[in-house]
Design an enzyme around this catalytic site. Structure first.
Site, short mmCIF file in Angstrom:
data_model
loop_
_atom_site.label_atom_id
_atom_site.label_comp_id
_atom_site.label_asym_id
_atom_site.label_seq_id
_atom_site.Cartn_x
_atom_site.Cartn_y
_atom_site.Cartn_z
N TYR A 34 -54.69 -3.56 3.84
CA TYR A 34 -54.26 -4.18 5.08
C TYR A 34 -55.77 -4.24 5.69
O TYR A 34 -56.32 -3.40 6.06
CB TYR A 34 -53.32 -3.62 5.83
CG TYR A 34 -52.89 -4.33 6.94
CD1 TYR A 34 -51.52 -5.12 7.01
CD2 TYR A 34 -53.59 -4.47 8.17
CE1 TYR A 34 -51.06 -5.92 8.02
CE2 TYR A 34 -53.11 -5.13 9.16
CZ TYR A 34 -52.02 -6.00 9.10
OH TYR A 34 -51.50 -6.62 10.23
N GLN A 56 -44.49 -7.25 8.41
CA GLN A 56 -43.90 -7.97 7.27
C GLN A 56 -44.89 -8.02 6.18
O GLN A 56 -44.53 -7.90 4.84
CB GLN A 56 -43.60 -9.35 7.70
CG GLN A 56 -44.87 -10.22 8.27
CD GLN A 56 -45.12 -9.93 9.79
OE1 GLN A 56 -44.69 -9.01 10.17
NE2 GLN A 56 -45.70 -10.81 10.42
N ASN A 108 -52.35 -2.25 13.57
CA ASN A 108 -52.05 -2.05 15.12
C ASN A 108 -50.73 -1.23 14.87
O ASN A 108 -50.30 -0.73 13.93
CB ASN A 108 -51.53 -3.38 15.75
CG ASN A 108 -50.37 -4.19 15.04
OD1 ASN A 108 -49.52 -3.60 14.27
ND2 ASN A 108 -50.30 -5.49 15.42
N SER A 121 -59.14 4.73 17.66
CA SER A 121 -60.49 5.28 17.50
C SER A 121 -60.99 6.46 18.22
O SER A 121 -60.76 6.23 19.58
CB SER A 121 -61.73 4.04 17.20
OG SER A 121 -62.65 4.26 16.41
N GLN A 164 -67.06 3.24 20.78
CA GLN A 164 -65.62 3.30 20.30
C GLN A 164 -64.81 2.94 21.49
O GLN A 164 -63.56 2.18 21.14
CB GLN A 164 -65.27 5.01 20.10
CG GLN A 164 -65.89 5.58 19.02
CD GLN A 164 -65.99 4.64 17.67
OE1 GLN A 164 -64.66 4.52 17.14
NE2 GLN A 164 -67.03 4.04 17.19
N HIS A 187 -63.34 -0.66 21.17
CA HIS A 187 -62.06 -1.07 20.14
C HIS A 187 -60.87 -1.43 20.91
O HIS A 187 -60.46 -2.65 20.65
CB HIS A 187 -61.87 0.00 19.14
CG HIS A 187 -62.90 0.11 18.01
ND1 HIS A 187 -62.90 -0.75 17.08
CD2 HIS A 187 -63.87 1.22 17.75
CE1 HIS A 187 -63.69 -0.39 16.09
NE2 HIS A 187 -64.26 0.76 16.63
N GLU A 205 -62.38 12.13 15.00
CA GLU A 205 -62.44 11.16 13.72
C GLU A 205 -64.14 10.97 13.53
O GLU A 205 -64.50 11.08 12.53
CB GLU A 205 -61.90 9.78 14.03
CG GLU A 205 -62.19 8.67 13.16
CD GLU A 205 -61.86 7.33 13.85
OE1 GLU A 205 -61.64 6.23 12.85
OE2 GLU A 205 -61.66 6.88 15.14
N HIS A 206 -64.76 10.65 14.73
CA HIS A 206 -66.28 10.70 14.43
C HIS A 206 -66.96 11.57 15.24
O HIS A 206 -66.64 12.06 16.40
CB HIS A 206 -66.90 9.15 14.88
CG HIS A 206 -65.97 8.06 14.50
ND1 HIS A 206 -65.10 7.41 14.97
CD2 HIS A 206 -66.49 7.29 13.32
CE1 HIS A 206 -64.82 6.15 14.16
NE2 HIS A 206 -65.39 6.33 13.26
N ASP A 231 -70.29 3.03 10.42
CA ASP A 231 -69.03 1.94 10.58
C ASP A 231 -69.34 0.69 9.31
O ASP A 231 -68.48 0.36 8.89
CB ASP A 231 -68.82 1.45 11.68
CG ASP A 231 -67.95 2.12 12.72
OD1 ASP A 231 -67.19 3.07 12.22
OD2 ASP A 231 -67.56 1.91 13.92
N GLU A 269 -34.72 33.86 -13.36
CA GLU A 269 -34.08 33.03 -12.46
C GLU A 269 -32.69 32.71 -12.72
O GLU A 269 -32.32 31.66 -12.10
CB GLU A 269 -35.37 31.65 -12.57
CG GLU A 269 -36.52 32.12 -11.90
CD GLU A 269 -37.41 31.06 -11.94
OE1 GLU A 269 -37.15 29.96 -12.53
OE2 GLU A 269 -38.51 30.99 -11.34
N HIS A 284 -33.84 27.21 -20.15
CA HIS A 284 -35.29 27.34 -20.34
C HIS A 284 -35.73 28.45 -21.04
O HIS A 284 -36.40 28.31 -21.82
CB HIS A 284 -35.63 27.65 -18.61
CG HIS A 284 -35.71 26.53 -17.90
ND1 HIS A 284 -34.56 25.74 -17.47
CD2 HIS A 284 -36.86 25.76 -17.41
CE1 HIS A 284 -34.99 24.78 -16.45
NE2 HIS A 284 -36.43 24.81 -16.43
#
Length: 440
Positions: free
Chosen positions: A140, A201, A224, A247, A269, A272, A337-338, A371, A425, A430
């Protein structure tokens, strides 16, 4: 937009500092229920109605009215034409970035246990691991407000390096606006098919398949809140990389840096979106004041100043700490994250970091290089998930099968062990299965 902003200040010596810090890292969840309700309906429609639902939602959300989903596919020759249409400067930049990302992930494939292996025991029993790439992956790529060719490279290249046979890309193109850099990146990265659909979708189409869009084994890439909610919902039907949040950048600075550089790194950042978070940890109060002054000096120059201002006003923190040792301890609690370490001896402090998506060491290593073109992947864990997860990599596009070939001699030893444990067991079949292979 105001002429100046005052970023929220914290001091690690203040009472209740840790509680205030952790609460500042979280985001309000008021809209989650409404988003999830909408996503459930979209996914159900795509699952039952396939292409028809994809067409309807694409018309509703992206204002694209076409007769068939096949009309939303961009052919490989069109991707090539998009690449050829770029300026020499754009083409060169994209080429270099793709080459560096590919080289890094080729090295990662060798070093990160992405190959099959086997060993033989003294009695002839052979044990090992078979590594195989996924058959088909969906990536995506966000579209709409901004276009991200870098996301194409970071998601598709490691999949291809891993050996994934088919990479299907989805990217929304509201009102039919196609970004040539995004399409050119898909061409360079070796993407096999591209569909101009987005949102929940698109995630549903990749997860369940339609008459036109094939179902994939795993979906990767940021999006998103609706995309994130959809990925969470389809997990189990398909694999996913992670649920990406807004971010984040965390800068550890000893005060030796250029304050303008630090301010701009915080901006990188914040631009964004309004929910992005930028944090500075520094023991030098005078330097923190300089960074605040740089923020106010540089903000008006930024094309996305309104977004940056909203992010910094609502989410940013300038934190004074006792020393760099404490800065590292706090950084591990944040698990950003960074993480930039802008200091005279960055590797000394990097050795103390346990939790971070990516670590950028030294005053010349801006997060923006990671990046786009440094080489390591920019798809990173957010929202403190760096405590237990890793950047996207070749290892996300492979799976491991255990290989077991027990010799006749090995079955005598292992059979007795398995029999004892199975009886313990209460699983007699088995036990019998192992015992039947024992010599009388």
């Amino acid at each position: 937009m105001s002429s100046s902003i005052n970023v929220k200040r914290l001091n690690s010596k203040d009472a209740g500092f840790r509680e205030v810090l952790l609460s500042s890292l979280s985001l309000p969840m008021a809209d989650d229920e409404a988003i999830d309700t909408a996503v459930v309906k979209i996914l159900a429609a795509v699952k039952t109605k396939g292409d028809e639902a994809v067409l309807g939602f694409t018309k509703q959300f992206d204002r694209l009215d076409v007769a068939a989903v096949s009309d939303l596919e961009i052919l490989r020759k069109d991707l090539e034409q998009a690449y050829k249409s770029l300026s020499a400067e754009q083409k060169n930049a994209l080429d270099i970035a793709a080459q560096r990302v590919r080289a890094y992930h080729e090295k990662q494939k060798i070093e990160a246990g992405c190959h099959s292996w086997e060993y033989e025991e003294a009695d002839g029993t052979r044990l090992g691991q078979k590594v195989t790439p996924l058959d088909r992956v969906g990536i995506y790529v966000p579209g709409g407000k901004a276009a991200y060719p870098s996301s194409v490279l970071m998601n598709a290249i490691p999949a291809k390096v891993a050996g994934v046979a088919e990479v299907i890309m989805v990217v929304p193109t509201p009102d039919g606006a196609r970004n040539p850099l995004v399409l050119a990146a898909a061409y360079l990265a070796g993407v096999d098919r591209v569909f101009t659909i987005g949102g929940a979708q698109a995630v549903g189409a990749l997860a369940y398949g339609t008459n036109t869009i094939p179902a994939v084994d795993k979906i990767v890439g940021p999006g998103n809140a609706y995309v994130a909610a959809a990925k969470r919902r389809v997990f189990g039907t398909v694999g996913i990389d992670m649920i990406a949040g807004p971010s984040e950048i965390l800068v550890l600075c000893d005060g030796s840096s250029n304050p303008d550089w630090i301010a701009m790194d915080l901006f990188s950042q914040a631009e964004h979106d309004e929910q992005a978070q930028s944090i500075l940890l520094c023991p030098d109060l005078a330097f923190i004041e300089q960074v605040q002054a740089s923020i106010n000096k540089l903000l008006s120059e930024m094309p996305r100043a309104k977004v940056i201002e909203a992010s910094l006003t609502n989410r940013a923190l300038l934190i004074q700490v006792k020393d760099m040792q404490e800065a590292c301890e706090i950084a591990n609690a944040i698990a950003a994250e960074h993480l930039e370490i802008c200091a005279l001896d960055p590797r000394k402090w990097a050795d103390q970091i346990r939790h971070a998506g990516a670590i950028f060491m030294g005053n010349y290593t801006s997060e923006s290089l990671g990046d786009y073109c440094a080489g390591p992947n920019h798809v990173l864990p957010t929202a403190r998930t760096a405590r237990f997860s890793s950047p996207l990599g070749v290892y996300d596009f492979i799976k491991r099968s255990s290989m077991i070939e027990v010799s006749e001699a090995g079955a005598q030893t292992l059979g007795a062990v398995a029999s004892t444990l199975a009886h313990g067991e209460g699983l007699q079949a088995h036990a019998r299965a192992a015992e039947m292979r024992l010599k009388k």
